[in-house]
Motif scaffolding. Sequence first.
Motif, PDB file in Angstrom:
ATOM      1  N   GLY A 295      66.430   8.740  -4.291  1.00  0.00           N
ATOM      2  CA  GLY A 295      66.925   9.846  -3.477  1.00  0.00           C
ATOM      3  C   GLY A 295      65.852  10.409  -2.555  1.00  0.00           C
ATOM      4  N   VAL A 296      64.619  10.436  -3.039  1.00  0.00           N
ATOM      5  CA  VAL A 296      63.506  10.913  -2.206  1.00  0.00           C
ATOM      6  C   VAL A 296      63.290   9.949  -1.039  1.00  0.00           C
ATOM      7  CG1 VAL A 296      61.043  11.477  -2.146  1.00  0.00           C
ATOM      8  CG2 VAL A 296      62.403  12.069  -4.167  1.00  0.00           C
TER       9      VAL A 296
ATOM     10  N   PRO B  35      68.089  14.278  -9.481  1.00  0.00           N
ATOM     11  CA  PRO B  35      67.234  13.782  -8.399  1.00  0.00           C
ATOM     12  C   PRO B  35      66.448  12.553  -8.851  1.00  0.00           C
ATOM     13  CG  PRO B  35      66.303  15.781  -9.353  1.00  0.00           C
ATOM     14  CD  PRO B  35      67.659  15.590  -9.980  1.00  0.00           C
TER      15      PRO B  35
ATOM     16  N   GLY C 139      60.061  17.385  -6.959  1.00  0.00           N
ATOM     17  CA  GLY C 139      60.256  16.340  -5.957  1.00  0.00           C
ATOM     18  C   GLY C 139      59.037  15.438  -5.836  1.00  0.00           C
TER      19      GLY C 139
ATOM     20  N   GLU D  16      65.062  16.457  -3.698  1.00  0.00           N
ATOM     21  CA  GLU D  16      64.702  15.170  -3.091  1.00  0.00           C
ATOM     22  C   GLU D  16      64.077  15.345  -1.706  1.00  0.00           C
ATOM     23  OE1 GLU D  16      67.904  12.338  -5.497  1.00  0.00           O
ATOM     24  OE2 GLU D  16      68.407  13.020  -3.461  1.00  0.00           O
TER      25      GLU D  16
END
Lengths: 317, 317
Positions: free
Chosen positions: B10-11, B6, B185, B153
């Motif tokens: 991606g977030v 991650p 995340g 994410e």
Amino acid sequence: MSEKVPSYEGVVAAAARLSGIVAETPLLPFEHRGRLHWLKAESLQRGGAFKYRGAYNRLAQIAPENRPAGVVAFSSGNHAQGVARAAKLLGMPAAIVMPADAPAVKVAGTRALGAEVIPYDRHTESREQIAARIAAERGAVLVPSFDDVDVVEGQGTTGLDILRQLGRVPGRVVVPCGGGGLSAGIALALPESAIVIAEPEGWDDMGRSLAGGAIVEVPADAPFTACDALQTKRVADMTFGALKAAGATGVAVSEAEHRAAMRFAYDLGLVVEPGGAVALAALLAGKLPDDDAETVVVCSGSNVDPAQFAAVLTERV
Amino acid sequence: MSEKVPSYEGVVAAAARLSGIVAETPLLPFEHRGRLHWLKAESLQRGGAFKYRGAYNRLAQIAPENRPAGVVAFSSGNHAQGVARAAKLLGMPAAIVMPADAPAVKVAGTRALGAEVIPYDRHTESREQIAARIAAERGAVLVPSFDDVDVVEGQGTTGLDILRQLGRVPGRVVVPCGGGGLSAGIALALPESAIVIAEPEGWDDMGRSLAGGAIVEVPADAPFTACDALQTKRVADMTFGALKAAGATGVAVSEAEHRAAMRFAYDLGLVVEPGGAVALAALLAGKLPDDDAETVVVCSGSNVDPAQFAAVLTERV
């Protein structure tokens, strides 16, 4: 009485004054019977109710030379906390006349904000007279809970929030109504929306006033309601006038219906006090016209004693 | 195992995917011991927990041809509801393996979203094996609750919310931690913030793993905790790795401390479940370093049975 009346422009000016002062409370989607609605969780406002908006808007307009004498207000609790919080922020002393049987959580919240709490007997004394006497003695400014242009315009900023957060004009906004400050303010802020005010059964004086075209009072033999925040005996010309001009209508909900709404809000993660839940109750109980209007319900306060809330949660239904 | 890990990028991509799907939960100011802090009320997310973010981000990336076979997940409740809700929105069948003793409110919520609930005995059966078998039989996609790039994410978008709502990078973010999906995340989303994960005492495996530099499991004789959402026996390399790389640290809170935090959140108008309250509990209990960092605490879920919540509210303390 001043000629000044609350206006849309006044609500816009209030919003600028309140920016960065009040919390941006969320507009949350929820589903009921397969349809999507919106809940304006003004119960999450600082102090647990919308009242901080009107109180701050009023107090911020007190001239600096008049601030040391402070403010006086009378309130069952939410306006008390709103005034106390605004006074604290602005460095003014505040004295609040509160019913001796007001919810403990509201009395404690008011005191915790540094205000002086003056209890009175709801059944034998006049809070108006007590507050007026204190204001005269101290040279303090009396801050009405709804019969005031600045207060109504401050509460109306809730409507501008809804417009911005929704991104369009809602078809219908349903608002709890005691004296009518919040609903009148929202009606001014959202002139294109249908405004529906919600009240407890037997305390539906604003609804009956709107239906009849003239102000009627709550009868002396009104039934018990747990909605302590909505026990206003008579609305104001100002709030009634704004709602009448907006073509607002009223609905009344039962005690069981507001308790069911409190449990529904709980499932969404929200603590809502009895009076704060009546608009949601009106929707859930099917008391709104069944049309396609996109509906926003306002939940206006969260200040309920834990034992009372626990009893509502665990009630067998 | 895939090489994919991650990432911040991606977030950001997940946030675009979730726009208009998830609720914008509020960032609420609150005061404690004379200081101002912020509460990210992710407990108000649709379905009552942050889990909808990761679930939707995962399910939305399943290819259309694979959607008819549906998804399978195992969860004590919040991930279950997140997956069920995302599946419903995307028109996919969902089967959820849940402990037979999961909170009734979470089981009912999952079923109400149209998912098939498959109960198992937490003490004698392996939910991983049950879910894997069902996935194999049906050709369904297994959606892990935290050990998954898309899920982590998706949860991380909570951090981007905080940044946007606060208008600046917070000095410190305190996050409840079970498997570490939410906290990992957020660590990716807010690389300049100090990340503190909060866990129940005895279940502070992520905190001890971070302190020791390698994953340790929750011991078999871990004490009882009411934090059903945080009873993860072992975190994932992926979540541990992201938190370790971010220099995250951990704190553990007692049962009495999380209950006190639930009551504090109640006073703010929020229903927060036991596991969702541990970050707030860490702040209130004075377990964070006493520095000048601007602090955001995440309240991650609101799904608690009414009788249990009522008991916490009315507990004599």
